[in-house]
Design a protein around this motif. Structure first.
Motif, PDB file in Angstrom:
ATOM      1  N   LEU A  36       0.828  -1.208   0.000  1.00 14.09           N
ATOM      2  CA  LEU A  36       0.000   0.000   0.000  1.00 14.09           C
ATOM      3  C   LEU A  36       0.863   1.258   0.000  1.00 14.09           C
ATOM      4  CD1 LEU A  36      -2.878   1.141   0.108  1.00 14.09           C
ATOM      5  CD2 LEU A  36      -2.752   1.044   2.600  1.00 14.09           C
ATOM      6  N   ARG A  37       1.957   1.214   0.723  1.00 14.72           N
ATOM      7  CA  ARG A  37       2.859   2.359   0.738  1.00 14.72           C
ATOM      8  C   ARG A  37       3.371   2.664  -0.676  1.00 14.72           C
ATOM      9  NH1 ARG A  37       5.999   0.256   6.052  1.00 14.72           N
ATOM     10  NH2 ARG A  37       4.822   1.455   7.567  1.00 14.72           N
ATOM     11  N   PRO A 128       9.442   8.052 -13.304  1.00 10.45           N
ATOM     12  CA  PRO A 128       9.615   6.624 -13.613  1.00 10.45           C
ATOM     13  C   PRO A 128       9.379   5.775 -12.350  1.00 10.45           C
ATOM     14  CG  PRO A 128      11.448   7.909 -14.475  1.00 10.45           C
ATOM     15  CD  PRO A 128      10.639   8.846 -13.641  1.00 10.45           C
ATOM     16  N   PRO A 129       8.644   4.649 -12.483  1.00  7.75           N
ATOM     17  CA  PRO A 129       8.292   3.848 -11.298  1.00  7.75           C
ATOM     18  C   PRO A 129       9.474   3.487 -10.396  1.00  7.75           C
ATOM     19  CG  PRO A 129       7.107   3.046 -13.200  1.00  7.75           C
ATOM     20  CD  PRO A 129       8.043   4.109 -13.697  1.00  7.75           C
ATOM     21  N   LYS A 130      10.631   3.191 -10.983  1.00  6.59           N
ATOM     22  CA  LYS A 130      11.785   2.792 -10.155  1.00  6.59           C
ATOM     23  C   LYS A 130      12.214   3.928  -9.223  1.00  6.59           C
ATOM     24  CE  LYS A 130      14.418  -0.784 -12.465  1.00  6.59           C
ATOM     25  NZ  LYS A 130      15.656  -1.089 -13.183  1.00  6.59           N
ATOM     26  N   LEU A 131      12.221   5.138  -9.756  1.00 11.69           N
ATOM     27  CA  LEU A 131      12.604   6.288  -8.938  1.00 11.69           C
ATOM     28  C   LEU A 131      11.508   6.605  -7.932  1.00 11.69           C
ATOM     29  CD1 LEU A 131      14.142   8.736 -11.588  1.00 11.69           C
ATOM     30  CD2 LEU A 131      15.247   6.919 -10.303  1.00 11.69           C
ATOM     31  N   ARG A 132      10.255   6.467  -8.388  1.00 10.73           N
ATOM     32  CA  ARG A 132       9.130   6.810  -7.521  1.00 10.73           C
ATOM     33  C   ARG A 132       9.056   5.876  -6.314  1.00 10.73           C
ATOM     34  NH1 ARG A 132       3.435   6.163  -9.689  1.00 10.73           N
ATOM     35  NH2 ARG A 132       4.604   5.895 -11.604  1.00 10.73           N
ATOM     36  N   ILE A 133       9.295   4.583  -6.546  1.00 10.21           N
ATOM     37  CA  ILE A 133       9.261   3.624  -5.430  1.00 10.21           C
ATOM     38  C   ILE A 133      10.310   3.986  -4.395  1.00 10.21           C
ATOM     39  CG2 ILE A 133       9.908   1.284  -4.768  1.00 10.21           C
ATOM     40  CD1 ILE A 133       8.288   0.152  -6.813  1.00 10.21           C
ATOM     41  N   ALA A 134      11.524   4.257  -4.850  1.00  2.83           N
ATOM     42  CA  ALA A 134      12.610   4.573  -3.910  1.00  2.83           C
ATOM     43  C   ALA A 134      12.265   5.825  -3.108  1.00  2.83           C
ATOM     44  CB  ALA A 134      13.920   4.765  -4.675  1.00  2.83           C
ATOM     45  N   GLU A 142       9.396   7.211   5.030  1.00  4.48           N
ATOM     46  CA  GLU A 142      10.537   7.258   5.952  1.00  4.48           C
ATOM     47  C   GLU A 142      10.954   5.869   6.457  1.00  4.48           C
ATOM     48  OE1 GLU A 142       8.818  10.310   8.592  1.00  4.48           O
ATOM     49  OE2 GLU A 142      10.416  11.610   7.881  1.00  4.48           O
ATOM     50  N   GLN A 143      10.999   4.940   5.527  1.00  7.41           N
ATOM     51  CA  GLN A 143      11.468   3.593   5.862  1.00  7.41           C
ATOM     52  C   GLN A 143      13.000   3.583   5.873  1.00  7.41           C
ATOM     53  OE1 GLN A 143       9.349   0.841   6.596  1.00  7.41           O
ATOM     54  NE2 GLN A 143       8.106   2.685   6.806  1.00  7.41           N
ATOM     55  N   PRO A 144      13.597   2.728   6.707  1.00  6.01           N
ATOM     56  CA  PRO A 144      15.074   2.670   6.725  1.00  6.01           C
ATOM     57  C   PRO A 144      15.623   2.340   5.329  1.00  6.01           C
ATOM     58  CG  PRO A 144      14.121   1.361   8.495  1.00  6.01           C
ATOM     59  CD  PRO A 144      12.977   1.789   7.632  1.00  6.01           C
ATOM     60  N   GLN A 145      16.663   3.055   4.934  1.00  5.13           N
ATOM     61  CA  GLN A 145      17.207   2.860   3.582  1.00  5.13           C
ATOM     62  C   GLN A 145      17.697   1.433   3.369  1.00  5.13           C
ATOM     63  OE1 GLN A 145      20.007   6.086   3.003  1.00  5.13           O
ATOM     64  NE2 GLN A 145      18.379   7.366   2.192  1.00  5.13           N
ATOM     65  N   LYS A 146      18.132   0.815   4.467  1.00  4.29           N
ATOM     66  CA  LYS A 146      18.589  -0.577   4.384  1.00  4.29           C
ATOM     67  C   LYS A 146      17.426  -1.481   3.939  1.00  4.29           C
ATOM     68  CE  LYS A 146      19.474  -2.381   8.407  1.00  4.29           C
ATOM     69  NZ  LYS A 146      18.601  -3.523   8.656  1.00  4.29           N
ATOM     70  N   ASP A 147      16.236  -1.255   4.513  1.00  4.20           N
ATOM     71  CA  ASP A 147      15.066  -2.055   4.144  1.00  4.20           C
ATOM     72  C   ASP A 147      14.632  -1.770   2.710  1.00  4.20           C
ATOM     73  OD1 ASP A 147      15.162  -2.933   6.702  1.00  4.20           O
ATOM     74  OD2 ASP A 147      13.280  -2.022   7.369  1.00  4.20           O
ATOM     75  N   VAL A 148      14.696  -0.493   2.336  1.00  2.11           N
ATOM     76  CA  VAL A 148      14.308  -0.120   0.970  1.00  2.11           C
ATOM     77  C   VAL A 148      15.251  -0.789  -0.026  1.00  2.11           C
ATOM     78  CG1 VAL A 148      13.975   1.799  -0.646  1.00  2.11           C
ATOM     79  CG2 VAL A 148      13.378   2.099   1.768  1.00  2.11           C
ATOM     80  N   ALA A 149      16.548  -0.735   0.291  1.00  2.32           N
ATOM     81  CA  ALA A 149      17.544  -1.341  -0.596  1.00  2.32           C
ATOM     82  C   ALA A 149      17.306  -2.847  -0.722  1.00  2.32           C
ATOM     83  CB  ALA A 149      18.944  -1.071  -0.050  1.00  2.32           C
ATOM     84  N   ALA A 150      17.056  -3.497   0.411  1.00  8.03           N
ATOM     85  CA  ALA A 150      16.841  -4.958   0.377  1.00  8.03           C
ATOM     86  C   ALA A 150      15.596  -5.303  -0.432  1.00  8.03           C
ATOM     87  CB  ALA A 150      16.725  -5.490   1.803  1.00  8.03           C
ATOM     88  N   SER A 151      14.547  -4.511  -0.258  1.00  8.52           N
ATOM     89  CA  SER A 151      13.304  -4.835  -0.961  1.00  8.52           C
ATOM     90  C   SER A 151      13.419  -4.591  -2.463  1.00  8.52           C
ATOM     91  CB  SER A 151      12.145  -4.017  -0.391  1.00  8.52           C
ATOM     92  OG  SER A 151      12.285  -2.667  -0.756  1.00  8.52           O
TER      93      SER A 151
END
Lengths: 181, 74
Positions: A36-37, A128-134, A142-151
């Motif tokens: 959802l996020r 672009p979706p890739k940039l928008r998701i990040a 405000e999710q931890p960048q480590k989690d964003v990177a892993a996902s």
């Protein structure tokens, strides 16, 4: 408790249907909220949660219990959400939801008008979706960048770069519309 | 570019999501699994897998030089 969890993960790895059901019940809310996020559409998030667990169900043999279920599920869910974003018309995703919330956002800067917020949201929806998701996960949620990177299956440095590129594109688009951030 | 300013503007324009899942999705998951477990027309992808395997074996038999290439891409 830890042993029980480990047993469930090992059983799931062997294709056990009951273990899959237990994992589904335990993780469906977290996977739903994560999706959802990204997609910001509750109906689509429900469908994508099902789609993600379907992919998880089919990929049980590739699951590595020692690496945990959360991160693996989140990565599959992110991929499903990205696939969905790519199929959507860009502007539709944010405008209706944002319009409803623009009336009185919780911590709105009075110097930024509702019209400008709407234009920012629409411009963001065209990235672009890739940039928008990040940017969505790292900046808005405000999710931890480590989690964003892993996902996303990329490095933390790559997340930072994508966020920077997203903000730069956003600023350029706003400037093109005569708005100076 | 003032990155912090852009971040703040973006956070105001697109607020974070606060919704929670309001229903159990397991029944929908079961429907999805049932739908896919019973393929239409009695057809499933095992045929495709078999055809692919035969194709690869034929290629390897007639063109042994392609084996290292196939192994490389496995």
């Amino acid at each position: 408790m830890q042993n029980e969890l480990s047993d469930v993960l090992n059983l799931f790895r062997l294709g056990d249907a009951d273990a899959f059901e237990m994992l589904f019940h335990e993780h469906q809310r977290a996977v739903y909220v994560w999706i959802l996020r990204i997609v910001r559409n509750p109906a689509a998030a429900e469908d994508l949660t099902i789609e993600s667990f379907w992919r998880i169900h089919r990929a049980y043999a590739r699951f590595e219990p020692e690496r945990g279920f959360d991160g693996w599920a989140r990565r599959i869910a992110t991929r499903a959400a990205l696939d969905w974003l790519r199929t959507q018309k860009q502007e539709n995703e944010l405008s209706s939801e944002v319009c409803a919330e623009l009336a009185a956002p919780a911590e709105a800067d009075p110097a930024v008008s509702a019209e400008i917020r709407l234009k920012i949201a629409q411009a963001f929806g065209r990235l672009p979706p890739k940039l928008r998701i990040a940017a969505t996960l790292a900046v808005i949620e405000e999710q931890p960048q480590k989690d964003v990177a892993a996902s996303l299956g990329i490095s933390v440095a790559a997340v930072k770069l994508r966020v920077y590129r997203a903000l730069r594109l956003l600023r350029k688009e706003l400037e093109r519309q005569g708005i100076t951030p | 570019m003032n990155v912090d300013r852009m971040k703040k503007l973006l956070q105001q324009a697109v607020p974070p999501v606060k919704d929670e899942l309001e229903r159990d999705l397991w029944p929908a998951m079961l429907r999805r699994m049932d739908r896919t477990a019973a393929p239409a027309f009695g057809f499933n992808w095992a045929w495709f897998d078999a055809a692919l395997a035969i194709g690869v074996a034929t290629l390897a038999a007639f063109f042994p030089v392609s084996i290292p290439l196939l192994l490389y891409y496995l």
